[in-house]
Design a protein around this motif. Structure first.
Motif, PDB file in Angstrom:
ATOM      1  N   ARG A  38       0.835  -1.205   0.000  1.00 52.94           N
ATOM      2  CA  ARG A  38       0.000   0.000   0.000  1.00 52.94           C
ATOM      3  C   ARG A  38       0.875   1.262   0.000  1.00 52.94           C
ATOM      4  O   ARG A  38       0.583   2.238  -0.701  1.00 52.94           O
ATOM      5  N   VAL A  39       1.950   1.233   0.800  1.00 54.58           N
ATOM      6  CA  VAL A  39       2.890   2.367   0.823  1.00 54.58           C
ATOM      7  C   VAL A  39       3.479   2.566  -0.575  1.00 54.58           C
ATOM      8  O   VAL A  39       3.561   3.687  -1.073  1.00 54.58           O
ATOM      9  N   ARG A  40       3.862   1.460  -1.219  1.00 55.82           N
ATOM     10  CA  ARG A  40       4.415   1.550  -2.578  1.00 55.82           C
ATOM     11  C   ARG A  40       3.416   2.194  -3.536  1.00 55.82           C
ATOM     12  O   ARG A  40       3.782   3.032  -4.359  1.00 55.82           O
ATOM     13  N   GLN A  41       2.149   1.788  -3.455  1.00 60.57           N
ATOM     14  CA  GLN A  41       1.119   2.366  -4.326  1.00 60.57           C
ATOM     15  C   GLN A  41       0.974   3.862  -4.081  1.00 60.57           C
ATOM     16  O   GLN A  41       0.891   4.649  -5.033  1.00 60.57           O
ATOM     17  N   ASP A  42       0.946   4.243  -2.817  1.00 53.33           N
ATOM     18  CA  ASP A  42       0.782   5.664  -2.487  1.00 53.33           C
ATOM     19  C   ASP A  42       1.982   6.483  -2.955  1.00 53.33           C
ATOM     20  O   ASP A  42       1.818   7.593  -3.459  1.00 53.33           O
ATOM     21  N   ILE A  43       3.174   5.932  -2.809  1.00 51.37           N
ATOM     22  CA  ILE A  43       4.370   6.633  -3.269  1.00 51.37           C
ATOM     23  C   ILE A  43       4.394   6.689  -4.792  1.00 51.37           C
ATOM     24  O   ILE A  43       4.770   7.701  -5.386  1.00 51.37           O
ATOM     25  N   GLY A  44       3.967   5.600  -5.434  1.00 50.07           N
ATOM     26  CA  GLY A  44       3.940   5.557  -6.893  1.00 50.07           C
ATOM     27  C   GLY A  44       3.021   6.599  -7.509  1.00 50.07           C
ATOM     28  O   GLY A  44       3.219   7.007  -8.650  1.00 50.07           O
ATOM     29  N   SER A  90      12.171  15.026   4.947  1.00 48.60           N
ATOM     30  CA  SER A  90      13.161  16.065   4.638  1.00 48.60           C
ATOM     31  C   SER A  90      13.003  16.590   3.217  1.00 48.60           C
ATOM     32  O   SER A  90      13.351  17.735   2.924  1.00 48.60           O
ATOM     33  N   ALA A  91      12.452  15.776   2.320  1.00 45.35           N
ATOM     34  CA  ALA A  91      12.216  16.216   0.940  1.00 45.35           C
ATOM     35  C   ALA A  91      10.905  16.994   0.807  1.00 45.35           C
ATOM     36  O   ALA A  91      10.579  17.474  -0.270  1.00 45.35           O
ATOM     37  N   GLY A  92      10.145  17.097   1.891  1.00 45.12           N
ATOM     38  CA  GLY A  92       8.892  17.831   1.871  1.00 45.12           C
ATOM     39  C   GLY A  92       7.723  17.041   1.314  1.00 45.12           C
ATOM     40  O   GLY A  92       6.638  17.580   1.127  1.00 45.12           O
ATOM     41  N   VAL A  93       7.934  15.758   1.061  1.00 45.10           N
ATOM     42  CA  VAL A  93       6.897  14.930   0.445  1.00 45.10           C
ATOM     43  C   VAL A  93       5.727  14.718   1.397  1.00 45.10           C
ATOM     44  O   VAL A  93       4.568  14.781   0.994  1.00 45.10           O
ATOM     45  N   LEU A  94       6.012  14.479   2.661  1.00 44.69           N
ATOM     46  CA  LEU A  94       4.938  14.193   3.609  1.00 44.69           C
ATOM     47  C   LEU A  94       4.028  15.393   3.823  1.00 44.69           C
ATOM     48  O   LEU A  94       2.829  15.228   4.062  1.00 44.69           O
ATOM     49  N   ALA A  95       4.580  16.575   3.702  1.00 50.48           N
ATOM     50  CA  ALA A  95       3.777  17.786   3.916  1.00 50.48           C
ATOM     51  C   ALA A  95       2.807  18.033   2.763  1.00 50.48           C
ATOM     52  O   ALA A  95       1.786  18.687   2.947  1.00 50.48           O
ATOM     53  N   THR A  96       3.115  17.473   1.597  1.00 50.67           N
ATOM     54  CA  THR A  96       2.294  17.757   0.415  1.00 50.67           C
ATOM     55  C   THR A  96       1.569  16.534  -0.146  1.00 50.67           C
ATOM     56  O   THR A  96       0.815  16.667  -1.100  1.00 50.67           O
ATOM     57  N   SER A  97       1.780  15.357   0.442  1.00 50.45           N
ATOM     58  CA  SER A  97       1.261  14.126  -0.155  1.00 50.45           C
ATOM     59  C   SER A  97      -0.200  13.841   0.163  1.00 50.45           C
ATOM     60  O   SER A  97      -0.819  12.999  -0.474  1.00 50.45           O
ATOM     61  N   GLY A  98      -0.751  14.485   1.143  1.00 49.34           N
ATOM     62  CA  GLY A  98      -2.116  14.165   1.559  1.00 49.34           C
ATOM     63  C   GLY A  98      -2.117  13.064   2.599  1.00 49.34           C
ATOM     64  O   GLY A  98      -1.075  12.549   2.989  1.00 49.34           O
ATOM     65  N   SER A  99      -3.292  12.688   3.022  1.00 43.35           N
ATOM     66  CA  SER A  99      -3.391  11.762   4.151  1.00 43.35           C
ATOM     67  C   SER A  99      -3.175  10.303   3.767  1.00 43.35           C
ATOM     68  O   SER A  99      -2.846   9.488   4.622  1.00 43.35           O
ATOM     69  N   GLY A 100      -3.331   9.939   2.502  1.00 47.80           N
ATOM     70  CA  GLY A 100      -3.198   8.539   2.102  1.00 47.80           C
ATOM     71  C   GLY A 100      -1.845   7.957   2.437  1.00 47.80           C
ATOM     72  O   GLY A 100      -1.750   6.900   3.069  1.00 47.80           O
ATOM     73  N   LEU A 101      -0.798   8.620   2.023  1.00 46.49           N
ATOM     74  CA  LEU A 101       0.550   8.127   2.292  1.00 46.49           C
ATOM     75  C   LEU A 101       0.832   8.133   3.791  1.00 46.49           C
ATOM     76  O   LEU A 101       1.395   7.176   4.318  1.00 46.49           O
ATOM     77  N   MET A 102       0.429   9.186   4.472  1.00 41.53           N
ATOM     78  CA  MET A 102       0.657   9.254   5.922  1.00 41.53           C
ATOM     79  C   MET A 102      -0.042   8.098   6.628  1.00 41.53           C
ATOM     80  O   MET A 102       0.528   7.458   7.517  1.00 41.53           O
ATOM     81  N   THR A 103      -1.268   7.802   6.228  1.00 41.96           N
ATOM     82  CA  THR A 103      -2.025   6.707   6.837  1.00 41.96           C
ATOM     83  C   THR A 103      -1.350   5.370   6.567  1.00 41.96           C
ATOM     84  O   THR A 103      -1.226   4.534   7.467  1.00 41.96           O
ATOM     85  N   SER A 104      -0.892   5.169   5.346  1.00 44.32           N
ATOM     86  CA  SER A 104      -0.223   3.917   4.989  1.00 44.32           C
ATOM     87  C   SER A 104       1.085   3.742   5.753  1.00 44.32           C
ATOM     88  O   SER A 104       1.382   2.649   6.243  1.00 44.32           O
ATOM     89  N   ILE A 119       8.670   5.785  14.753  1.00 47.68           N
ATOM     90  CA  ILE A 119       8.283   6.196  13.398  1.00 47.68           C
ATOM     91  C   ILE A 119       6.934   6.911  13.466  1.00 47.68           C
ATOM     92  O   ILE A 119       6.729   7.924  12.802  1.00 47.68           O
ATOM     93  N   GLY A 120       6.048   6.400  14.277  1.00 48.92           N
ATOM     94  CA  GLY A 120       4.745   7.051  14.489  1.00 48.92           C
ATOM     95  C   GLY A 120       4.928   8.469  14.997  1.00 48.92           C
ATOM     96  O   GLY A 120       4.239   9.388  14.558  1.00 48.92           O
ATOM     97  N   ARG A 121       5.865   8.642  15.938  1.00 43.93           N
ATOM     98  CA  ARG A 121       6.123   9.996  16.460  1.00 43.93           C
ATOM     99  C   ARG A 121       6.709  10.888  15.358  1.00 43.93           C
ATOM    100  O   ARG A 121       6.380  12.059  15.262  1.00 43.93           O
ATOM    101  N   LEU A 122       7.560  10.321  14.522  1.00 41.19           N
ATOM    102  CA  LEU A 122       8.146  11.079  13.418  1.00 41.19           C
ATOM    103  C   LEU A 122       7.052  11.528  12.439  1.00 41.19           C
ATOM    104  O   LEU A 122       7.112  12.617  11.888  1.00 41.19           O
ATOM    105  N   LEU A 123       6.052  10.680  12.266  1.00 42.80           N
ATOM    106  CA  LEU A 123       4.912  11.009  11.399  1.00 42.80           C
ATOM    107  C   LEU A 123       3.925  11.961  12.069  1.00 42.80           C
ATOM    108  O   LEU A 123       3.031  12.484  11.419  1.00 42.80           O
ATOM    109  N   GLY A 124       4.075  12.114  13.371  1.00 42.24           N
ATOM    110  CA  GLY A 124       3.166  12.995  14.104  1.00 42.24           C
ATOM    111  C   GLY A 124       1.879  12.309  14.509  1.00 42.24           C
ATOM    112  O   GLY A 124       0.885  12.961  14.774  1.00 42.24           O
ATOM    113  N   SER A 125       1.888  10.978  14.532  1.00 44.59           N
ATOM    114  CA  SER A 125       0.665  10.269  14.935  1.00 44.59           C
ATOM    115  C   SER A 125       0.833   9.624  16.291  1.00 44.59           C
ATOM    116  O   SER A 125       1.842   9.596  16.886  1.00 44.59           O
TER     117      SER A 125
END
Length: 125
Positions: A38-44, A90-104, A119-125
């Motif tokens: 699922r992470v791969r799909q969201d990143i793709g 660090s590449a700014g992807v998480l800030a602009t990717s929407g919730s799908g990738l963050m959830t995955s 990792i959850g703390r790094l994601l802010g969850s």
């Protein structure tokens, strides 16, 4: 009576009308490899630069390799996932990717149990 329950993220969620008694604990299990897919799909679905995509794919492949062994090394896989999240953050992807990738990513981190908590703390969850 109506209950409106918002978004919930956990291994186990029980919404009960009345009393609930659980003996012996409660466990939730997630297939880490399915979550990785699922992470791969969201990143793709993202438009990442070729150099960033090369680095991201290297981490994804390493995580897949760790999870694909008969005695999967979740500690190593969690370490790789942490590096992947840090790279995307660090590449700014998480800030602009929407919730799908963050959830995955959060679900995959959660599948590692206590190893995924940083990792959850790094994601802010």
């Amino acid at each position: 009576m109506t209950f409106n329950i918002g978004s919930q993220h956990a291994a186990n969620i029980n919404n009960v009308a009345g009393d609930q008694v659980i003996h012996g604990g409660q466990a939730g299990y997630a297939d880490s490899r399915a979550l990785l897919d699922r992470v791969r799909q969201d990143i793709g679905a993202l438009r990442l630069s070729p150099p960033l995509m090369t680095r991201v794919n290297a981490e994804l492949e390493a995580i897949d390799t760790e999870l694909g062994t008969p005695h999967s090394d979740k500690q190593s896989a969690a370490g790789r996932l942490g590096r992947l999240v840090s790279l995307l953050k660090s590449a700014g992807v998480l800030a602009t990717s929407g919730s799908g990738l963050m959830t995955s990513l959060a679900a995959l981190a959660s599948s590692f149990g206590a190893l995924g908590e940083p990792i959850g703390r790094l994601l802010g969850s």
